[in-house]
Design an enzyme around this catalytic site. Structure first.
Site, PDB file in Angstrom:
ATOM      1  CE  LYS A 158     -61.422  39.806  -3.640  1.00  0.00           C
ATOM      2  NZ  LYS A 158     -61.934  41.022  -2.982  1.00  0.00           N
TER       3      LYS A 158
HETATM    4  C1  LIG Z   1     -65.364  43.612   0.498  1.00  0.00           C
HETATM    5  C2  LIG Z   1     -63.917  43.396   0.840  1.00  0.00           C
HETATM    6  N1  LIG Z   1     -63.586  43.326   2.162  1.00  0.00           N
HETATM    7  C3  LIG Z   1     -62.291  43.132   2.538  1.00  0.00           C
HETATM    8  C4  LIG Z   1     -61.289  43.021   1.592  1.00  0.00           C
HETATM    9  C5  LIG Z   1     -59.875  42.762   2.106  1.00  0.00           C
HETATM   10  O1  LIG Z   1     -59.533  41.425   1.797  1.00  0.00           O
HETATM   11  P1  LIG Z   1     -58.004  41.025   1.606  1.00  0.00           P
HETATM   12  O2  LIG Z   1     -57.541  41.644   0.331  1.00  0.00           O
HETATM   13  O3  LIG Z   1     -58.002  39.532   1.569  1.00  0.00           O
HETATM   14  O4  LIG Z   1     -57.263  41.567   2.775  1.00  0.00           O
HETATM   15  C6  LIG Z   1     -61.584  43.090   0.207  1.00  0.00           C
HETATM   16  C7  LIG Z   1     -60.482  42.980  -0.820  1.00  0.00           C
HETATM   17  N2  LIG Z   1     -60.721  43.879  -1.925  1.00  0.00           N
HETATM   18  C8  LIG Z   1     -60.031  43.549  -3.157  1.00  0.00           C
HETATM   19  C9  LIG Z   1     -60.702  44.176  -4.357  1.00  0.00           C
HETATM   20  C10 LIG Z   1     -60.390  45.616  -4.608  1.00  0.00           C
HETATM   21  C11 LIG Z   1     -60.937  46.072  -5.968  1.00  0.00           C
HETATM   22  O5  LIG Z   1     -61.092  47.297  -6.148  1.00  0.00           O
HETATM   23  O6  LIG Z   1     -61.215  45.218  -6.812  1.00  0.00           O
HETATM   24  C12 LIG Z   1     -58.533  43.867  -3.038  1.00  0.00           C
HETATM   25  O7  LIG Z   1     -58.141  44.532  -2.052  1.00  0.00           O
HETATM   26  O8  LIG Z   1     -57.787  43.412  -3.921  1.00  0.00           O
HETATM   27  C13 LIG Z   1     -62.921  43.258  -0.159  1.00  0.00           C
HETATM   28  O9  LIG Z   1     -63.281  43.324  -1.456  1.00  0.00           O
END
Ligand SMILES: Cc1[nH+]cc(COP(=O)(O)O)c(CN[C@@H](CCC(=O)O)C(=O)O)c1O
Length: 304
Positions: A158
């Site tokens: 990430k």
């Molecule tokens: C590309 C991506 N894919 C899937 C997810 C889901 O991952 P998880 O939160 O572990 O279930 C997130 C989280 N996106 C983060 C960033 C949002 C933002 O605007 O900054 C979040 O949900 O916190 C992503 O950034």
């Protein structure tokens, strides 16, 4: 975001919010090599609790390892810092942002002696895609931007720089009047949202893309666990955009997005064109668990 009261954890110290600054020659500001997490603390009957804190901290360190960044703090300290920013800012629910970045010790792609700095901030953040979106579902556009190639961007990490792709997709979708983007991978298969994983429902079973160019989402894994407890089959597979069009239900998952139903994609209503029954059941379970109403998942809650 800069002008508010509060405290931010920076390199091991709690500093006043307005003083948590970096130099304009901070390496990550120029080249985007940094790692971060999105974490949520929820109000529960026993006080604020952070959801799956250790999983998020573990992913932060794995992201740094993938990029070859060495975080100069123990995981336990970074987890404790997330608890402290909620506690010391007296937040009963919050969005928490740990982020590790290269400093201003030197510049250039061949920079030497770069130091890894770490910050953790927390602030109140409601429904990411709107309360109405949570209840009625959102409108989604398949993006004209492809999701990362797995050997260009390390998609298990990430990483800060990988979100330019996400922002291009969001700008594209919202400029066309949609709420969010759904990105295809470089071969044209469905990957994920700009900041979410995606699920579709067909004949009572859940389907979600293989992880290749999608982030290994913690909420995605949470849905797997709920589905298993409900006896709902979950299959990871390659999904095409037209399979989404004819799905019975679809929804996004993410820490910020939580469980957000998708009611329309590219002008096609998904199922009934509103939140589907399986989506609603999983969404309700999600909120019961994160808000401390299901003791069976208490091990996922870190009370502040
Ligand atoms: C590309 C991506 N894919 C899937 C997810 C889901 O991952 P998880 O939160 O572990 O279930 C997130 C989280 N996106 C983060 C960033 C949002 C933002 O605007 O900054 C979040 O949900 O916190 C992503 O950034």
């Amino acid at each position: 975001m800069a002008d508010r009261d509060g405290l931010i954890w920076l390199d091991g110290e709690m500093v006043p919010w307005r003083e948590a600054k970096v130099h304009v020659l901070t390496h990550t500001l120029h080249y985007g090599m940094g790692v971060f997490e999105g974490v949520r603390a929820y109000r529960t009957p026993r006080g604020p609790a952070i959801f799956r804190l250790e999983d998020h901290t573990r992913r932060l360190f794995n992201s740094a390892k993938i990029l070859g960044m060495e975080i100069p703090f123990d995981p336990e300290l970074i987890s404790q810092a997330q608890i402290e920013v909620v506690r010391q800012n007296k937040l009963d629910s919050a969005y928490i942002r740990p982020m590790c970045f290269y400093g201003s010790e030197s510049m250039g792609l061949h920079a030497q002696n770069l130091k890894v700095h770490c910050m953790v901030a927390a602030w109140p953040w409601g429904s990411y895609l709107g309360q109405e979106g949570l209840e009625r579902g959102i409108r989604v556009k398949v993006s004209s931007f492809s999701r990362h190639h797995i050997n260009v961007t390390m998609c298990r990490a990430k990483s800060n720089g990988s979100y330019m792709n996400s922002m291009l997709a969001v700008k594209d979708a919202t400029a066309c009047g949609y709420d969010e983007a759904l990105l295809l991978d470089t071969e044209g298969y469905v990957a994920e949202g700009s900041g979410e994983n995606v699920f579709i429902v067909h004949d009572g079973a859940l389907y979600t893309p293989d992880l290749t160019s999608a982030l290994d989402g913690i909420t995605r894994r949470t849905i797997f666990a709920f589905a298993e407890s409900f006896g709902i089959p979950v299959r990871e597979k390659r999904i095409t955009r037209d399979e989404v069009y004819i799905a019975d239900e679809a929804f996004f998952t993410g820490t910020a997005a939580e469980v957000t139903p998708i009611r329309e994609v590219d002008g096609r209503a998904i199922g009934s064109g509103s939140r589907g029954p399986i989506t609603e059941r999983l969404q309700q379970q999600y909120f019961d668990v994160v808000q401390g109403r299901d003791a069976g998942y208490d091990h996922w809650l870190s009370y502040v």
